[in-house]
Design a protein around this motif. Structure first.
Motif, PDB file in Angstrom:
ATOM      1  N   PRO A  10      27.653   1.259 -25.873  1.00 25.98           N
ATOM      2  CA  PRO A  10      28.339   0.053 -25.658  1.00 25.98           C
ATOM      3  C   PRO A  10      29.341  -0.135 -26.326  1.00 25.98           C
ATOM      4  O   PRO A  10      30.392  -0.265 -26.073  1.00 25.98           O
ATOM      5  N   ALA A  11      29.614   1.130 -27.763  1.00 21.88           N
ATOM      6  CA  ALA A  11      30.397   1.119 -28.447  1.00 21.88           C
ATOM      7  C   ALA A  11      31.997   2.413 -27.501  1.00 21.88           C
ATOM      8  O   ALA A  11      33.212   1.704 -27.740  1.00 21.88           O
ATOM      9  N   ALA A  12      30.862   3.078 -26.451  1.00 15.74           N
ATOM     10  CA  ALA A  12      32.047   4.068 -26.057  1.00 15.74           C
ATOM     11  C   ALA A  12      32.447   3.180 -24.919  1.00 15.74           C
ATOM     12  O   ALA A  12      33.681   3.678 -24.206  1.00 15.74           O
ATOM     13  N   ALA A  13      32.013   1.929 -24.095  1.00  9.83           N
ATOM     14  CA  ALA A  13      32.670   1.044 -23.184  1.00  9.83           C
ATOM     15  C   ALA A  13      33.964   0.760 -23.656  1.00  9.83           C
ATOM     16  O   ALA A  13      34.820   0.566 -23.332  1.00  9.83           O
ATOM     17  N   GLU A  14      33.561  -0.059 -24.744  1.00  7.40           N
ATOM     18  CA  GLU A  14      34.913  -0.710 -25.416  1.00  7.40           C
ATOM     19  C   GLU A  14      35.977   0.255 -26.008  1.00  7.40           C
ATOM     20  O   GLU A  14      36.263  -0.220 -26.144  1.00  7.40           O
ATOM     21  N   PHE A  15      35.618   0.707 -26.480  1.00  8.39           N
ATOM     22  CA  PHE A  15      36.526   2.101 -27.074  1.00  8.39           C
ATOM     23  C   PHE A  15      37.221   2.736 -25.877  1.00  8.39           C
ATOM     24  O   PHE A  15      38.513   2.298 -26.046  1.00  8.39           O
ATOM     25  N   LEU A  16      36.916   2.397 -24.298  1.00 10.20           N
ATOM     26  CA  LEU A  16      37.251   2.670 -23.042  1.00 10.20           C
ATOM     27  C   LEU A  16      38.304   1.870 -22.769  1.00 10.20           C
ATOM     28  O   LEU A  16      39.299   2.088 -22.291  1.00 10.20           O
ATOM     29  N   ARG A  17      38.164   0.898 -23.292  1.00 14.07           N
ATOM     30  CA  ARG A  17      39.018  -0.091 -22.449  1.00 14.07           C
ATOM     31  C   ARG A  17      39.960  -0.398 -23.473  1.00 14.07           C
ATOM     32  O   ARG A  17      40.726  -0.359 -22.621  1.00 14.07           O
ATOM     33  N   VAL A  18      40.112   0.055 -24.811  1.00 15.38           N
ATOM     34  CA  VAL A  18      40.475  -0.346 -25.253  1.00 15.38           C
ATOM     35  C   VAL A  18      41.826   0.762 -25.362  1.00 15.38           C
ATOM     36  O   VAL A  18      43.055   0.142 -25.513  1.00 15.38           O
ATOM     37  N   ALA A  19      41.193   1.933 -25.118  1.00 16.37           N
ATOM     38  CA  ALA A  19      42.137   2.249 -24.762  1.00 16.37           C
ATOM     39  C   ALA A  19      43.267   2.832 -23.888  1.00 16.37           C
ATOM     40  O   ALA A  19      44.247   3.136 -24.103  1.00 16.37           O
ATOM     41  N   ALA A  20      42.644   2.469 -22.334  1.00 14.61           N
ATOM     42  CA  ALA A  20      43.089   2.679 -21.655  1.00 14.61           C
ATOM     43  C   ALA A  20      44.324   1.730 -21.554  1.00 14.61           C
ATOM     44  O   ALA A  20      45.462   1.202 -20.693  1.00 14.61           O
ATOM     45  N   THR A 133      45.561  -5.565 -27.986  1.00 16.75           N
ATOM     46  CA  THR A 133      44.349  -6.846 -27.622  1.00 16.75           C
ATOM     47  C   THR A 133      43.149  -6.645 -28.129  1.00 16.75           C
ATOM     48  O   THR A 133      43.227  -5.509 -30.293  1.00 16.75           O
ATOM     49  N   PRO A 134      42.833  -7.731 -28.282  1.00 13.43           N
ATOM     50  CA  PRO A 134      40.952  -7.316 -29.494  1.00 13.43           C
ATOM     51  C   PRO A 134      40.057  -6.770 -29.050  1.00 13.43           C
ATOM     52  O   PRO A 134      39.986  -6.230 -28.016  1.00 13.43           O
ATOM     53  N   LEU A 135      39.751  -5.886 -29.944  1.00 13.51           N
ATOM     54  CA  LEU A 135      38.059  -5.112 -29.677  1.00 13.51           C
ATOM     55  C   LEU A 135      36.950  -5.880 -29.260  1.00 13.51           C
ATOM     56  O   LEU A 135      37.118  -6.696 -30.683  1.00 13.51           O
ATOM     57  N   THR A 136      35.954  -6.133 -28.463  1.00 17.75           N
ATOM     58  CA  THR A 136      35.214  -7.453 -28.997  1.00 17.75           C
ATOM     59  C   THR A 136      34.821  -6.919 -29.608  1.00 17.75           C
ATOM     60  O   THR A 136      33.580  -5.726 -28.720  1.00 17.75           O
ATOM     61  N   CYS A 137      33.669  -7.778 -29.908  1.00 10.96           N
ATOM     62  CA  CYS A 137      32.306  -7.789 -30.865  1.00 10.96           C
ATOM     63  C   CYS A 137      31.120  -8.002 -29.841  1.00 10.96           C
ATOM     64  O   CYS A 137      30.654  -9.370 -30.577  1.00 10.96           O
ATOM     65  N   SER A 138      30.614  -7.438 -29.109  1.00 10.07           N
ATOM     66  CA  SER A 138      29.471  -7.428 -28.696  1.00 10.07           C
ATOM     67  C   SER A 138      28.357  -7.940 -29.805  1.00 10.07           C
ATOM     68  O   SER A 138      28.532  -6.905 -30.800  1.00 10.07           O
ATOM     69  N   GLU A 139      27.498  -7.885 -29.732  1.00  5.81           N
ATOM     70  CA  GLU A 139      26.051  -8.270 -30.384  1.00  5.81           C
ATOM     71  C   GLU A 139      25.558  -6.769 -30.885  1.00  5.81           C
ATOM     72  O   GLU A 139      25.722  -6.351 -31.523  1.00  5.81           O
ATOM     73  N   GLU A 140      25.945  -5.324 -29.757  1.00  4.79           N
ATOM     74  CA  GLU A 140      25.759  -4.141 -29.800  1.00  4.79           C
ATOM     75  C   GLU A 140      26.798  -3.724 -30.661  1.00  4.79           C
ATOM     76  O   GLU A 140      27.073  -3.216 -31.160  1.00  4.79           O
ATOM     77  N   ALA A 141      27.961  -3.890 -30.552  1.00  4.09           N
ATOM     78  CA  ALA A 141      29.175  -3.375 -31.154  1.00  4.09           C
ATOM     79  C   ALA A 141      28.935  -4.004 -32.385  1.00  4.09           C
ATOM     80  O   ALA A 141      30.062  -3.800 -33.431  1.00  4.09           O
ATOM     81  N   THR A 142      28.854  -5.732 -32.884  1.00  4.47           N
ATOM     82  CA  THR A 142      27.985  -6.175 -34.152  1.00  4.47           C
ATOM     83  C   THR A 142      27.360  -4.939 -35.166  1.00  4.47           C
ATOM     84  O   THR A 142      27.586  -4.172 -35.684  1.00  4.47           O
ATOM     85  N   ALA A 143      26.626  -4.468 -34.427  1.00  4.72           N
ATOM     86  CA  ALA A 143      25.521  -3.799 -34.712  1.00  4.72           C
ATOM     87  C   ALA A 143      25.976  -2.489 -35.702  1.00  4.72           C
ATOM     88  O   ALA A 143      25.592  -1.786 -36.309  1.00  4.72           O
TER      89      ALA A 143
END
Length: 193
Positions: A10-20, A133-143
């Protein structure tokens, strides 16, 4: 240290979203000394080293990070492939056990795994800030942010001595886990372009 492999995808998915979204490549980032292009180059340079450590393989780069020019027209596809490779390298529980070699240093494998998680979360935040853009903190991202905070605190003095982290930025104890992780890594959570 703990096996945080479940937090990587999940952290990698959010990382790639903001990198793009991180454009232009000349935009400044909160990572001292790096614009977007420089930070992407840093990530592309060190990714193979980290993946090799997770697999207990040897990796040797040609040249230094300063010499590397890795951000070409297809940088996003390259980053996506490398990110998937890092997640795969640290998916097995065995990747977090025992010792691993990163360059010339031998350290606990869980430390290297936490470095990968930190790359996704902290540098993801750097790229998100650069893009506005914000870095979205899902439950997994918060962990993941909490795991990165604990790792940043544990490695803080050594990382600051090596110039990897800047001076710790005071953040209130009740602040979100991501803000506390950022402060521990020497970043100001209020940084803007």
């Amino acid at each position: 240290m703990t096996d945080h492999s479940a937090l990587l995808r999940p952290a990698a998915a959010e990382f790639l979203r903001v990198a793009a979204a991180a454009q232009p490549l000349t935009a400044p980032t909160p990572c001292t000394g790096y614009d977007v292009r420089g930070l992407l180059n840093h990530l592309l340079y060190w990714g193979p080293w980290l993946a090799a450590a997770g697999r207990r393989e040897t990796y040797t780069a040609t040249g230094t990070e300063a010499d590397a020019v890795l951000v070409g027209e297809d940088w996003l596809a390259t980053l996506e492939k490398q990110t998937e490779d890092l997640v795969d390298a640290f998916a097995p529980a065995a990747a977090w056990e025992g010792l691993a070699t990163l360059g010339s240093a031998t350290m606990p494998a869980a430390t290297v795994g936490d470095m990968v998680l930190g790359e996704f979360v902290i540098h993801g935040w750097d790229l998100a800030r650069a893009a506005g853009t914000p870095l979205t903190c899902s439950e997994e991202a918060t962990a993941a942010a909490e795991a990165v905070r604990a790792s940043a605190v544990a490695m803080g003095e050594q990382a600051r001595a090596m110039g990897v982290y800047g001076p710790e930025v005071p953040v209130p104890a009740g602040a979100p886990a991501l803000d506390r992780a950022l402060g521990a890594s020497g970043r100001d959570p209020a940084w803007t372009v």
